[in-house]
Every structure is written in C-alpha cells, then in structure tokens.
Write a protein that holds these residues in place. Structure first.
Motif, PDB file in Angstrom:
ATOM      1  N   LEU A  70       0.828  -1.206   0.000  1.00 15.56           N
ATOM      2  CA  LEU A  70       0.000   0.000   0.000  1.00 15.56           C
ATOM      3  C   LEU A  70       0.861   1.254   0.000  1.00 15.56           C
ATOM      4  O   LEU A  70       0.567   2.230  -0.710  1.00 15.56           O
ATOM      5  CB  LEU A  70      -0.913  -0.012   1.231  1.00 15.56           C
ATOM      6  CG  LEU A  70      -1.847   1.181   1.411  1.00 15.56           C
ATOM      7  CD1 LEU A  70      -2.883   1.209   0.294  1.00 15.56           C
ATOM      8  CD2 LEU A  70      -2.537   1.106   2.770  1.00 15.56           C
ATOM      9  N   THR A  71       1.939   1.237   0.782  1.00 14.84           N
ATOM     10  CA  THR A  71       2.856   2.386   0.829  1.00 14.84           C
ATOM     11  C   THR A  71       3.512   2.606  -0.528  1.00 14.84           C
ATOM     12  O   THR A  71       3.620   3.746  -1.000  1.00 14.84           O
ATOM     13  CB  THR A  71       3.927   2.156   1.905  1.00 14.84           C
ATOM     14  OG1 THR A  71       3.295   1.963   3.174  1.00 14.84           O
ATOM     15  CG2 THR A  71       4.870   3.352   2.003  1.00 14.84           C
ATOM     16  N   LEU A  72       3.934   1.528  -1.157  1.00 18.27           N
ATOM     17  CA  LEU A  72       4.577   1.648  -2.476  1.00 18.27           C
ATOM     18  C   LEU A  72       3.601   2.181  -3.522  1.00 18.27           C
ATOM     19  O   LEU A  72       3.987   2.983  -4.385  1.00 18.27           O
ATOM     20  CB  LEU A  72       5.134   0.286  -2.908  1.00 18.27           C
ATOM     21  CG  LEU A  72       6.331  -0.240  -2.116  1.00 18.27           C
ATOM     22  CD1 LEU A  72       6.709  -1.634  -2.578  1.00 18.27           C
ATOM     23  CD2 LEU A  72       7.529   0.706  -2.257  1.00 18.27           C
ATOM     24  N   VAL A  73       2.341   1.753  -3.450  1.00 20.12           N
ATOM     25  CA  VAL A  73       1.339   2.249  -4.398  1.00 20.12           C
ATOM     26  C   VAL A  73       1.126   3.747  -4.214  1.00 20.12           C
ATOM     27  O   VAL A  73       1.067   4.511  -5.189  1.00 20.12           O
ATOM     28  CB  VAL A  73       0.006   1.491  -4.215  1.00 20.12           C
ATOM     29  CG1 VAL A  73      -1.126   2.183  -4.977  1.00 20.12           C
ATOM     30  CG2 VAL A  73       0.142   0.060  -4.698  1.00 20.12           C
ATOM     31  N   GLY A  74       1.004   4.185  -2.954  1.00 18.76           N
ATOM     32  CA  GLY A  74       0.818   5.604  -2.688  1.00 18.76           C
ATOM     33  C   GLY A  74       1.995   6.440  -3.156  1.00 18.76           C
ATOM     34  O   GLY A  74       1.811   7.504  -3.770  1.00 18.76           O
ATOM     35  N   LEU A  75       3.207   5.962  -2.880  1.00 19.16           N
ATOM     36  CA  LEU A  75       4.396   6.695  -3.323  1.00 19.16           C
ATOM     37  C   LEU A  75       4.503   6.696  -4.841  1.00 19.16           C
ATOM     38  O   LEU A  75       4.854   7.715  -5.454  1.00 19.16           O
ATOM     39  CB  LEU A  75       5.653   6.063  -2.709  1.00 19.16           C
ATOM     40  CG  LEU A  75       5.809   6.171  -1.188  1.00 19.16           C
ATOM     41  CD1 LEU A  75       7.013   5.370  -0.717  1.00 19.16           C
ATOM     42  CD2 LEU A  75       5.950   7.631  -0.758  1.00 19.16           C
ATOM     43  N   ALA A  76       4.201   5.557  -5.459  1.00 18.75           N
ATOM     44  CA  ALA A  76       4.326   5.445  -6.917  1.00 18.75           C
ATOM     45  C   ALA A  76       3.412   6.430  -7.631  1.00 18.75           C
ATOM     46  O   ALA A  76       3.810   7.046  -8.633  1.00 18.75           O
ATOM     47  CB  ALA A  76       4.016   4.019  -7.362  1.00 18.75           C
ATOM     48  N   ILE A  79       4.981   9.974  -7.318  1.00 20.58           N
ATOM     49  CA  ILE A  79       6.271  10.065  -8.000  1.00 20.58           C
ATOM     50  C   ILE A  79       6.078  10.034  -9.508  1.00 20.58           C
ATOM     51  O   ILE A  79       6.658  10.840 -10.244  1.00 20.58           O
ATOM     52  CB  ILE A  79       7.200   8.925  -7.539  1.00 20.58           C
ATOM     53  CG1 ILE A  79       7.593   9.138  -6.074  1.00 20.58           C
ATOM     54  CG2 ILE A  79       8.443   8.866  -8.411  1.00 20.58           C
ATOM     55  CD1 ILE A  79       8.371   7.977  -5.478  1.00 20.58           C
ATOM     56  N   VAL A  80       5.261   9.096  -9.999  1.00 20.35           N
ATOM     57  CA  VAL A  80       5.021   8.991 -11.444  1.00 20.35           C
ATOM     58  C   VAL A  80       4.310  10.233 -11.959  1.00 20.35           C
ATOM     59  O   VAL A  80       4.635  10.741 -13.055  1.00 20.35           O
ATOM     60  CB  VAL A  80       4.210   7.720 -11.756  1.00 20.35           C
ATOM     61  CG1 VAL A  80       3.781   7.708 -13.223  1.00 20.35           C
ATOM     62  CG2 VAL A  80       5.032   6.478 -11.439  1.00 20.35           C
ATOM     63  N   GLU A  81       3.344  10.751 -11.197  1.00 19.16           N
ATOM     64  CA  GLU A  81       2.646  11.970 -11.605  1.00 19.16           C
ATOM     65  C   GLU A  81       3.631  13.124 -11.763  1.00 19.16           C
ATOM     66  O   GLU A  81       3.556  13.899 -12.737  1.00 19.16           O
ATOM     67  CB  GLU A  81       1.580  12.334 -10.583  1.00 19.16           C
ATOM     68  CG  GLU A  81       0.753  13.560 -10.973  1.00 19.16           C
ATOM     69  CD  GLU A  81      -0.252  13.944  -9.907  1.00 19.16           C
ATOM     70  OE1 GLU A  81      -1.389  14.301 -10.264  1.00 19.16           O
ATOM     71  OE2 GLU A  81       0.118  13.923  -8.722  1.00 19.16           O
ATOM     72  N   PRO A  93      17.338  11.383 -16.764  1.00 20.79           N
ATOM     73  CA  PRO A  93      16.984   9.971 -16.983  1.00 20.79           C
ATOM     74  C   PRO A  93      17.592   9.027 -15.948  1.00 20.79           C
ATOM     75  O   PRO A  93      17.000   8.009 -15.611  1.00 20.79           O
ATOM     76  CB  PRO A  93      17.536   9.688 -18.388  1.00 20.79           C
ATOM     77  CG  PRO A  93      18.568  10.747 -18.629  1.00 20.79           C
ATOM     78  CD  PRO A  93      18.098  11.945 -17.897  1.00 20.79           C
ATOM     79  N   LEU A  94      18.768   9.382 -15.428  1.00 21.72           N
ATOM     80  CA  LEU A  94      19.395   8.527 -14.416  1.00 21.72           C
ATOM     81  C   LEU A  94      18.584   8.524 -13.118  1.00 21.72           C
ATOM     82  O   LEU A  94      18.514   7.504 -12.425  1.00 21.72           O
ATOM     83  CB  LEU A  94      20.823   8.997 -14.144  1.00 21.72           C
ATOM     84  CG  LEU A  94      21.835   8.778 -15.279  1.00 21.72           C
ATOM     85  CD1 LEU A  94      23.215   9.293 -14.881  1.00 21.72           C
ATOM     86  CD2 LEU A  94      21.917   7.288 -15.645  1.00 21.72           C
ATOM     87  N   GLN A  95      17.978   9.653 -12.802  1.00 24.24           N
ATOM     88  CA  GLN A  95      17.138   9.718 -11.608  1.00 24.24           C
ATOM     89  C   GLN A  95      15.914   8.824 -11.760  1.00 24.24           C
ATOM     90  O   GLN A  95      15.522   8.121 -10.824  1.00 24.24           O
ATOM     91  CB  GLN A  95      16.702  11.155 -11.338  1.00 24.24           C
ATOM     92  CG  GLN A  95      15.819  11.306 -10.091  1.00 24.24           C
ATOM     93  CD  GLN A  95      15.356  12.732  -9.880  1.00 24.24           C
ATOM     94  OE1 GLN A  95      15.737  13.645 -10.604  1.00 24.24           O
ATOM     95  NE2 GLN A  95      14.518  12.927  -8.874  1.00 24.24           N
ATOM     96  N   VAL A  96      15.315   8.840 -12.945  1.00 22.35           N
ATOM     97  CA  VAL A  96      14.158   7.984 -13.212  1.00 22.35           C
ATOM     98  C   VAL A  96      14.559   6.516 -13.121  1.00 22.35           C
ATOM     99  O   VAL A  96      13.836   5.686 -12.546  1.00 22.35           O
ATOM    100  CB  VAL A  96      13.555   8.297 -14.587  1.00 22.35           C
ATOM    101  CG1 VAL A  96      12.408   7.345 -14.901  1.00 22.35           C
ATOM    102  CG2 VAL A  96      13.067   9.745 -14.638  1.00 22.35           C
ATOM    103  N   CYS A 138      11.524  10.146  -0.179  1.00 21.64           N
ATOM    104  CA  CYS A 138      12.263  11.415  -0.286  1.00 21.64           C
ATOM    105  C   CYS A 138      12.249  11.990  -1.697  1.00 21.64           C
ATOM    106  O   CYS A 138      12.810  13.076  -1.928  1.00 21.64           O
ATOM    107  CB  CYS A 138      13.713  11.207   0.160  1.00 21.64           C
ATOM    108  SG  CYS A 138      13.906  10.819   1.916  1.00 21.64           S
ATOM    109  N   GLN A 139      11.632  11.298  -2.642  1.00 19.47           N
ATOM    110  CA  GLN A 139      11.650  11.757  -4.029  1.00 19.47           C
ATOM    111  C   GLN A 139      10.710  12.944  -4.233  1.00 19.47           C
ATOM    112  O   GLN A 139       9.767  13.165  -3.474  1.00 19.47           O
ATOM    113  CB  GLN A 139      11.256  10.617  -4.968  1.00 19.47           C
ATOM    114  CG  GLN A 139      12.157   9.411  -4.876  1.00 19.47           C
ATOM    115  CD  GLN A 139      13.611   9.735  -5.120  1.00 19.47           C
ATOM    116  OE1 GLN A 139      13.956  10.417  -6.109  1.00 19.47           O
ATOM    117  NE2 GLN A 139      14.481   9.271  -4.248  1.00 19.47           N
ATOM    118  N   ASP A 140      11.005  13.711  -5.294  1.00 17.81           N
ATOM    119  CA  ASP A 140      10.154  14.855  -5.642  1.00 17.81           C
ATOM    120  C   ASP A 140       8.754  14.375  -6.025  1.00 17.81           C
ATOM    121  O   ASP A 140       8.580  13.324  -6.632  1.00 17.81           O
ATOM    122  CB  ASP A 140      10.761  15.620  -6.822  1.00 17.81           C
ATOM    123  CG  ASP A 140      12.093  16.270  -6.466  1.00 17.81           C
ATOM    124  OD1 ASP A 140      12.304  16.547  -5.272  1.00 17.81           O
ATOM    125  OD2 ASP A 140      12.924  16.488  -7.384  1.00 17.81           O
TER     126      ASP A 140
END
Length: 241
Positions: A70-76, A79-81, A93-96, A138-140
């Motif tokens: 659930l945490t990974l889904v929320g973060l994803a 982050i993807v947005e 691209p390296l960050q992605v 911690c990602q943008d």
C-alpha cells in the motif's frame, strides 16, 4: 473524474477494502492469543482454540505485505505523476532509472525477508526494505506536510510501515526467547503501530478532502491558503449556460 483521478483512489481503496479489515483481524487474534496464554499460565481451561496463535502470525505476515504494498502504491502515484508532469525522464533519466530500481529492489528485499530464516539475513533484508521505502519517500512529488510532521499522513504512514517490517523480522525470535522480552517489545511496538493506523485513517480522510480533481487543480492552487481565500470565479455568460 478523469482516469488519473481514479488512479489516485487505488491507494485509499486498498486501505479501506483490505488493510484495515486485516488490522482488525490481526488485533482480534492477538487479543485472543494473549488471553489464552494467560489462562494457560494460570492453569485454567481456556475455551479459546490453540489455533489463534498460528492464525495471528499468518495474518500478521499478510498485513505486513499489504502495508508495504500500500505504501509503495501511494508513493508510486505521486512520483510517477511528478515525473510525467515535469518530464523528468528527459531532464534526469538517471534519476528515473534510480527510482525504478529502488521500487524493484524494495519489492525484492521484502520477498527475501519473507523467505529468510537466519537472524542476520532477516535483519539485512528488513533494513533494505525500510531503506527503500524511506528513499522513495524522499523523491520529488511526494507530499510530506513536513511543517506538520506530527499530523502528516506521510510521516505517520512511513513510521507504521517500518514498524510492520520490523515486526516481520523479529517474529521468529519471539517464540525462541524464553524470557519473553521480544514478545513484550512486540506488544509495545504494535500497540503504538495500531495508534498510528488510527491516525492514518483520520489523516487519509482529511487528505482526500483536500486533494482536488485534476481539472480543478489550477484554480484550487491559485487560492491563498494562509488567508483561506480564492480568486473570485467568473460566472458563465448567458450564451454558455
């Protein structure tokens, strides 16, 4: 609602449909297990079946997996947005690639944690799983509400997730420790985790009220949140009504 607005509902939907019912089941089994243990220690005949202990462990293991997922889904989602709106794949691209690798490594570490038997490996994979969760957080693009960390859905959720990972790592030690120190530690930590999950229910509901639909964001984010005012909306003309 647009498609991306429906995607935003995946995280809370999993929480309501799966995670919170699992929490109730785990707490129920935990209470019955403790009552039966106390009755047995007092040499009283317990009406609670001996299967509650193993069921508590099984449901607890399921709960940890669903909480991490659930945490990974929320973060994803966030982050993807951010990557799509900021076109990060063209700028960095390296960050992605690093973010994608962290998602895969975190999932792999969690799977290996479930399979690990020796204490050193359980400690290693639990640490890697927790580090992956923290680094992704911690990602943008991830909304953290750092100025109100004590009432932040993000910080409360990350803390609860780390406690679940730790509980999974020590579950085998609980039954090997004759002094019951690990058991006592487990009860204290998970009682605190239960309070955090209650906080997640409250803060998650609040955040759902605050998140606008995609087509509303331009107007909503132009508001003055400190003074709680928004630009005066222009009423539609007679021709467009």
């Amino acid at each position: 609602m647009e498609f991306q607005d429906f995607l935003a509902l995946i995280h809370p939907a999993i929480a309501v449909v799966i995670v919170f019912p699992l929490i109730g089941t785990v707490v129920n089994f935990a209470w019955q297990t403790r009552v039966r243990r106390l009755q047995t220690a007092a040499k009283d005949k317990s009406k609670i079946p001996s299967s509650v202990g193993p069921e508590h462990i099984k449901m607890g293991r399921w709960l940890t997996g669903w909480v991490v997922g659930l945490t990974l889904v929320g973060l994803a989602y966030h982050i993807v947005e951010h990557i799509l709106s900021d076109r990060t794949w063209t700028k960095a691209p390296l960050q992605v690639a690093f973010i994608l690798l962290m998602f895969l490594d975190t999932i792999a570490a969690l799977v290996l944690l479930y399979l690990a038997k020796q204490k050193i490996w359980r400690g290693l994979f639990a640490t890697l799983t927790g580090m992956g969760i923290v680094l992704l957080g911690c990602q943008d693009g991830v909304f953290r509400r750092t100025n109100e960390w004590y009432w932040s859905h993000y910080y409360i959720g990350i803390t609860a997730t780390l406690l679940m990972i730790f509980s999974l790592a020590i579950v085998q030690d609980i039954y090997k420790d004759k002094s019951n120190r690990w058991r006592t530690f487990h009860i204290i930590l998970n009682s605190f985790a239960l309070l955090l999950f209650i906080g997640q229910g409250l803060t998650g509901t609040r955040d759902l009220l605050e998140i606008p639909l995609h087509w509303q964001k331009t107007y909503i984010f132009s508001c003055d949140f400190n003074n709680k005012t928004c630009p005066q909306a222009v009423p539609p003309s007679e021709d467009t009504r």
